[in-house]
Design a protein around this motif. Structure first.
Motif, short mmCIF file in Angstrom:
data_model
loop_
_atom_site.label_atom_id
_atom_site.label_comp_id
_atom_site.label_asym_id
_atom_site.label_seq_id
_atom_site.Cartn_x
_atom_site.Cartn_y
_atom_site.Cartn_z
N ASP A 81 14.13 -17.42 5.68
CA ASP A 81 13.66 -16.96 5.33
C ASP A 81 12.05 -16.53 4.33
N PRO A 114 9.30 -10.49 11.91
CA PRO A 114 8.74 -11.53 11.66
C PRO A 114 7.77 -12.38 10.05
N SER A 115 7.75 -11.33 9.36
CA SER A 115 7.18 -11.69 8.00
C SER A 115 7.41 -10.76 6.68
N ASN A 175 10.68 -13.95 2.87
CA ASN A 175 10.99 -13.14 1.99
C ASN A 175 12.01 -12.60 1.56
N ASN A 185 12.92 -14.79 9.45
CA ASN A 185 11.35 -15.00 9.52
C ASN A 185 11.50 -16.06 10.29
N TYR A 225 8.09 -17.79 13.58
CA TYR A 225 6.67 -16.87 12.44
C TYR A 225 5.50 -17.72 12.54
N THR A 237 10.06 -14.13 17.32
CA THR A 237 10.24 -14.32 16.48
C THR A 237 11.59 -14.31 16.90
N TYR A 262 3.49 -11.24 5.90
CA TYR A 262 4.10 -11.75 4.79
C TYR A 262 3.74 -10.47 3.84
N GLY A 306 8.19 -19.94 10.04
CA GLY A 306 8.99 -19.22 9.57
C GLY A 306 8.72 -19.24 8.10
#
Length: 508
Positions: A350, A416-417, A352, A366, A369, A388, A483, A288
């Motif tokens: 994470d 997921p992203s 993001n 995340n 992923y 995830t 993403y 991820g």
């Protein structure tokens, strides 16, 4: 050193507008039987928080870059969808249109990237996603879908000009003029960055362009003179964007530490490290994450004139539990305010940015992923879902007692992203969820072994974390956001870049 000013590129579109209609992204036919909407539409419940200062050299807050503003708050003062008869429209682009910005007329300016091809700067109609104009950017993307250099992070300035890092090591400045994309300037940074890709660029409060590269170069370009100076973070890499504030601070996170940079004019005009704060980068590259380290762009909280010069937050990559870290960001140094562990031991990551809701922070999970690009897409196309770990949480920060706590925690939604966003006008958190095959099978009461790969725009009450509604956006690998962010438009529409192009979700 001065950057070479190269001749501008030539726009692919003619001066007269030629609007090309958008083809829809094809989905997995097995998704036809899925429930399209759950929950119910809601009336807006605004959240009152202090506004983020408007950057003088960037487009209006909410319109300027992937995270919405110079503080990288990921919040919007305007509305998002309320769930009323949600309509979905898509544009098949053959590449992910991640960062979505809006010119002064409300039209979309985005960079679309396809592995193995040159990125394209696009001007799109915000309603039907038709192409108004396009410009092919120099260089070609590699085979990896996880590359962020070459346009993943760009910004739109106060004059409707896109400042885009390109694949050939240059910064391209392109103006939106009526219905055309018109190149204005091109700065060659290869003499100072070598072959390293430019990850991101943002202006400071004086209009200088700061950029970072994957190899750890932090640089500043004076667009008036072309002068460039750099600082190298030896042995460290950078995979995220940067944040800037009105005090002149530029905040950078590497895979080892969080930095504040300032421009040192008396020393000849160069970027200098004001402070460095190492964090726990963990013991492994978690699934991820793009690397072993923080996956978050720094998020700024509160004005620079406030206590401690304001605050800055990131996540670390600690084991067994990842933490949200909040620190003072003033020049005096990064004194820690508090830290809060989130998600299950050994199952949290994470990649993001945190979402700043006033002084609180929303974090997503995340973990799990799969980012092995082509294996990911081929696997999903063959029916294998990428499941995830679920999880979203709101961290409450008490700046008086300097403590953190969990305001709420969700262990159901799988994110997921996506770069999730909050509308202060509606009081909703918007995220892009991907239920597991077992969850879909249970929800639709089917014994079918192969379930479609389904993607939903999901709205949660930002006050409580409770799901309000969820709308099916599409099924199949081309609807994977990979993403990209949720972006909110002026009319309350939500846009999400996906592997196949771009989708729009709006109230009818």
């Amino acid at each position: 050193m001065a950057a070479a000013v190269l001749p501008p590129l030539t726009a692919a579109a003619p001066a007269a507008a030629v609007t090309l209609p958008a083809l829809s992204i094809p989905g997995d036919p097995r998704g036809a039987g899925l429930t399209r909407f759950t929950g119910q539409a809601v009336a807006p419940r605004p959240v009152a928080v202090p506004p983020v200062p408007q950057h003088p050299f960037m487009a209006a807050n909410g319109s300027s870059n992937v995270h919405g503003d110079a503080y990288q708050s990921d919040t919007y003062e305007g509305p998002g969808p309320t769930g009323r008869e949600l309509a979905v429209r898509s544009r098949l682009q053959g590449g992910l249109c991640g960062s979505v910005t809006f010119d002064s007329r409300g039209r979309i300016v985005t960079v679309c990237m396809t592995p193995g091809h040159s990125p394209r700067l696009m001007l799109l109609d915000p309603n039907d996603l038709a192409a108004v104009s396009s410009l092919t950017l120099p260089g070609k993307a590699g085979s990896s879908l996880t590359e962020v250099s070459g346009g993943g992070y760009f910004y739109l300035d106060q004059l409707d000009r896109a400042v885009v890092p390109t694949k050939d090591g240059t910064l391209q400045v392109v103006a939106v003029r009526r219905d055309a994309l018109v190149p204005q300037a091109r700065y060659d940074l290869r003499p100072v960055i070598g072959s390293s890709g430019i990850v991101s660029v943002l202006p400071d409060w004086s209009g200088r362009m700061w950029f970072v590269t994957g190899s750890g170069v932090v640089g500043v370009l004076d667009p008036a003179t072309g002068a460039v100076s750099t600082h190298v973070l030896h042995g460290e890499t950078i995979a995220n964007s940067i944040a800037v504030d009105e005090s002149g601070g530029v905040f950078v996170v590497s895979d080892h530490a969080l930095y504040r940079f300032d421009f040192d004019a008396p020393a000849g005009g160069r970027p200098v490290v004001t402070w460095r704060a190492a964090y726990d980068r963990g013991s492994r590259h978690k699934p991820g994450q793009l690397g072993q380290g923080s996956g978050t762009t720094p998020t700024l909280i509160g004005p620079a004139s406030g206590p401690g010069g304001g605050y800055v937050a990131i996540t670390d990559n600690a084991d067994p539990r990842m933490k949200v870290l909040v620190m003072e960001r003033g020049k005096a140094g990064p004194e820690k305010v508090c830290e809060q562990p989130v998600f299950a031991p050994g199952r949290g990551a994470d990649e993001n940015s945190l979402v700043a809701v006033g002084g609180d922070l929303v974090v997503e999970n995340n973990y799990g992923y799969v980012v092995e690009d082509h294996a990911l897409l081929k696997g999903m196309a063959g029916g294998r879902q990428v499941d995830t770990e679920p999880g979203l949480a709101r961290v409450h920060v008490d700046y008086t007692t300097r403590t953190c706590s969990l305001a709420w925690s969700d262990s159901v939604e799988r994110v997921p992203s996506v770069v999730s966003k909050v509308s202060l006008a509606t009081g909703l958190l918007y995220t892009f969820t991907h239920p597991s095959a077992d969850e879909l099978r249970s929800a639709h009461r089917t014994g079918t072994a192969a379930m479609p790969d389904a993607w939903y725009l999901t709205a949660l009450d930002v006050r409580t974390g409770e799901r309000v509604w969820s709308r099916l956006v599409g099924s199949g690998p081309l609807f994977n956001d990979h993403y990209a962010p949720v972006t909110l438009g002026r009319d309350g529409s939500a846009y999400v870049g996906v592997v196949g192009g771009l989708v729009r979700i709006t109230d009818s």
